[in-house]
Design an enzyme around this catalytic site. Structure first.
Site, PDB file in Angstrom:
ATOM      1  N   ASP A 113     -14.920 -12.220 -42.288  1.00  0.00           N
ATOM      2  CA  ASP A 113     -15.372 -11.123 -43.142  1.00  0.00           C
ATOM      3  C   ASP A 113     -14.242 -10.113 -43.314  1.00  0.00           C
ATOM      4  OD1 ASP A 113     -17.179  -9.425 -44.556  1.00  0.00           O
ATOM      5  OD2 ASP A 113     -17.353  -8.203 -42.744  1.00  0.00           O
ATOM      6  N   TYR A 118     -22.830 -11.810 -35.900  1.00  0.00           N
ATOM      7  CA  TYR A 118     -23.781 -11.426 -36.939  1.00  0.00           C
ATOM      8  C   TYR A 118     -25.213 -11.807 -36.555  1.00  0.00           C
ATOM      9  CZ  TYR A 118     -20.685 -10.130 -40.838  1.00  0.00           C
ATOM     10  OH  TYR A 118     -19.797  -9.496 -41.673  1.00  0.00           O
ATOM     11  N   ASP A 153      -5.602 -10.289 -34.348  1.00  0.00           N
ATOM     12  CA  ASP A 153      -4.814  -9.065 -34.580  1.00  0.00           C
ATOM     13  C   ASP A 153      -3.473  -9.414 -35.214  1.00  0.00           C
ATOM     14  OD1 ASP A 153      -4.262 -10.323 -32.173  1.00  0.00           O
ATOM     15  OD2 ASP A 153      -4.060  -8.489 -30.993  1.00  0.00           O
ATOM     16  N   LYS A 162      -9.599 -15.007 -31.038  1.00  0.00           N
ATOM     17  CA  LYS A 162      -9.128 -14.025 -30.052  1.00  0.00           C
ATOM     18  C   LYS A 162      -9.299 -14.698 -28.694  1.00  0.00           C
ATOM     19  CE  LYS A 162      -7.737  -9.845 -28.935  1.00  0.00           C
ATOM     20  NZ  LYS A 162      -6.408  -9.294 -29.265  1.00  0.00           N
ATOM     21  N   ASP A 215     -11.435  -9.499 -46.868  1.00  0.00           N
ATOM     22  CA  ASP A 215     -11.222  -8.241 -47.606  1.00  0.00           C
ATOM     23  C   ASP A 215      -9.744  -7.855 -47.565  1.00  0.00           C
ATOM     24  OD1 ASP A 215     -13.987  -7.963 -48.048  1.00  0.00           O
ATOM     25  OD2 ASP A 215     -13.908  -5.798 -47.737  1.00  0.00           O
TER      26      ASP A 215
HETATM   27  C1  IPM Z   1     -19.624 -10.332 -47.284  1.00  0.00           C
HETATM   28  C2  IPM Z   1     -20.352  -9.031 -47.074  1.00  0.00           C
HETATM   29  C3  IPM Z   1     -21.554  -9.304 -46.176  1.00  0.00           C
HETATM   30  C4  IPM Z   1     -21.037  -9.802 -44.841  1.00  0.00           C
HETATM   31  C5  IPM Z   1     -22.501  -8.118 -46.005  1.00  0.00           C
HETATM   32  C6  IPM Z   1     -22.977  -7.568 -47.328  1.00  0.00           C
HETATM   33  C7  IPM Z   1     -23.670  -8.454 -45.126  1.00  0.00           C
HETATM   34  O1  IPM Z   1     -19.513  -8.066 -46.549  1.00  0.00           O
HETATM   35  O2  IPM Z   1     -20.236 -11.274 -47.823  1.00  0.00           O
HETATM   36  O3  IPM Z   1     -18.452 -10.410 -46.940  1.00  0.00           O
HETATM   37  O4  IPM Z   1     -20.686  -8.988 -43.969  1.00  0.00           O
HETATM   38  O5  IPM Z   1     -20.973 -11.010 -44.658  1.00  0.00           O
HETATM   39 MN    MN Z   2     -17.423  -8.674 -46.387  1.00  0.00          MN
END
Ligand code: IPM
Ligand code: MN
Length: 372
Positions: free
Chosen positions: A245, A142, A221, A189, A249
């Site tokens: 990240d 990042y 993975d 990884k 999700d």
């Molecule tokens: C998160 C979001 C952020 C990230 C974005 C909005 C920059 O997806 O907080 O998970 O990738 O960290």
């Molecule tokens: Mn995110």
């Protein structure tokens, strides 16, 4: 306790869900005799529209002068579809994380008993899941050097980690595991990436200081598959920025909705609390956004300041709302009439009258959560 809280509602559904958290925090302040002072500032696409800058100086200053930050969401489709945009809303959040040194992002993932049937995953697999993801937040791909050649057809993003950056979040992850199921899984990884091999080396070394904690390793993975196949094998997941990240999700599927997942971003000096979901622009202003992730982020804020009773009352109120099916339609498509505001009202009401067993459920469903 007196707390100055900077409120950065941001874009999309950010303002409407954050409004519910503030309502809930007001209720907590009233119930437990605290004084919470809220000051708003802009961030993200809305800040670009107003000032040209996704993180205006006044916003950063306010954050630095506050005890904690309550963050909404960031992002706008007009930037997502424009790879050549010179400024992007996300830069506001990334700069905020970096400037405030918020290196540890803690994302709890829980399978709520009352929502087991909401997850697309089989009930027997997810039952009992309770994971805490420790995502490194200010390093890695990042924040490494980015390049785009003159012709605009070759690009790169560098993934850099130092021993210090790895060590500080590793200590937090091991300390967290000590009061949980005493297991840390490092996700990396290391079969391919040099930076991952450094993570393994540093984490293995630090693990010796925590003999009561079991450390194991998974390649990312495989981890992404294991998370779905058998989430109960995890306790604390420790990982770098990008993997964290993506995995968080993915992990939200276990709980049934990304609208439930809260997070805390902690540094040495500052702390920010935000739902992990994005700005969900399609839902903006419709009253359908789930406010629970934001409300649970407010509970994490209270925990951060040692206000455990207060935090657990919020969690109890949230669980009650789930149990009584007072939820937005992401959790139950039949609940079209239960709005963001209604869920917030119920949780507020529960906090103000925690011992009232005589709730008028019919009214609650109509959104008038009057106690009879
Ligand atoms: C998160 C979001 C952020 C990230 C974005 C909005 C920059 O997806 O907080 O998970 O990738 O960290
Ligand atoms: Mn995110």
């Amino acid at each position: 306790m007196n707390l100055n809280i900077a409120v950065l509602p941001g874009d999309g559904i950010g303002p409407e869900v954050t409004k519910q958290s503030i309502k809930v925090l007001h209720a907590i302040a009233m119930e437990f005799n605290h004084k919470f002072y809220f000051k708003h500032a802009s961030v993200g696409a809305i800040a670009i529209d107003e000032t040209g800058n996704p993180l205006p100086d006044e916003t950063l200053t306010l954050c630095k002068e506050s005890d904690a930050i309550l963050f909404g969401a960031i992002g706008d489709p007009k930037y997502d579809n424009d790879p050549s945009a010179p400024v992007r809303p996300e830069q506001g959040l990334l700069k905020l994380r970096k400037e405030l040194g918020l290196f540890a992002n803690i994302r709890p993932v829980k399978a709520y008993e009352t929502l087991l049937d909401q997850s697309p995953l089989k009930e027997e697999r997810i039952k009992g899941t309770d994971i805490s993801i420790y995502r490194e937040l200010t390093g890695g791909i990042y924040f490494g050097e980015k390049t785009l050649n003159e012709g605009g057809n070759v690009a790169s993003d560098l993934c850099v980690y130092s021993k210090e950056e790895i060590a500080r979040i590793t200590h937090l992850a091991f300390k967290a595991a000590a009061s949980r199921k005493k297991k840390v899984t490092l996700v990396d990884k290391a079969n391919v990436l040099e930076s991952s091999r450094l993570w393994r080396k540093v984490v293995t070394e630090i693990a010796k200081e925590y003999p009561e904690i079991t450390l194991d390793f998974l390649f990312v993975d495989n981890a992404s598959m294991q998370l779905i196949l058998n989430p109960n094998q995890f306790d604390v997941i420790l990982t770098e920025n990008m993997f964290g990240d993506i995995l968080s999700d993915e992990a939200s599927v276990i709980g049934g909705s990304i609208g439930l997942l809260a997070s805390a971003s902690i540094g040495e000096k500052y702390a920010l609390f935000e739902p992990i979901h994005g700005s969900f622009p399609q839902a903006k202003g419709k009253g359908i956004a789930n406010p629970i992730a934001s409300i649970l982020s407010a509970a994490m804020l209270l925990e951060h300041f040692g206000l455990y009773k207060e935090a657990s009352l919020i969690q109890k109120a949230v669980e009650k709302s789930l149990e009584l099916n007072i939820t937005t339609s992401d959790l139950n498509p039949k609940n079209k009439l239960i709005t963001t505001e209604r869920v917030g009202d119920f949780i507020e009401d529960f906090i103000l009258h925690p011992n009232d067993t005589n709730r008028n459920f019919a009214n609650i469903h109509l959104g008038q959560s009057t106690i009879i």
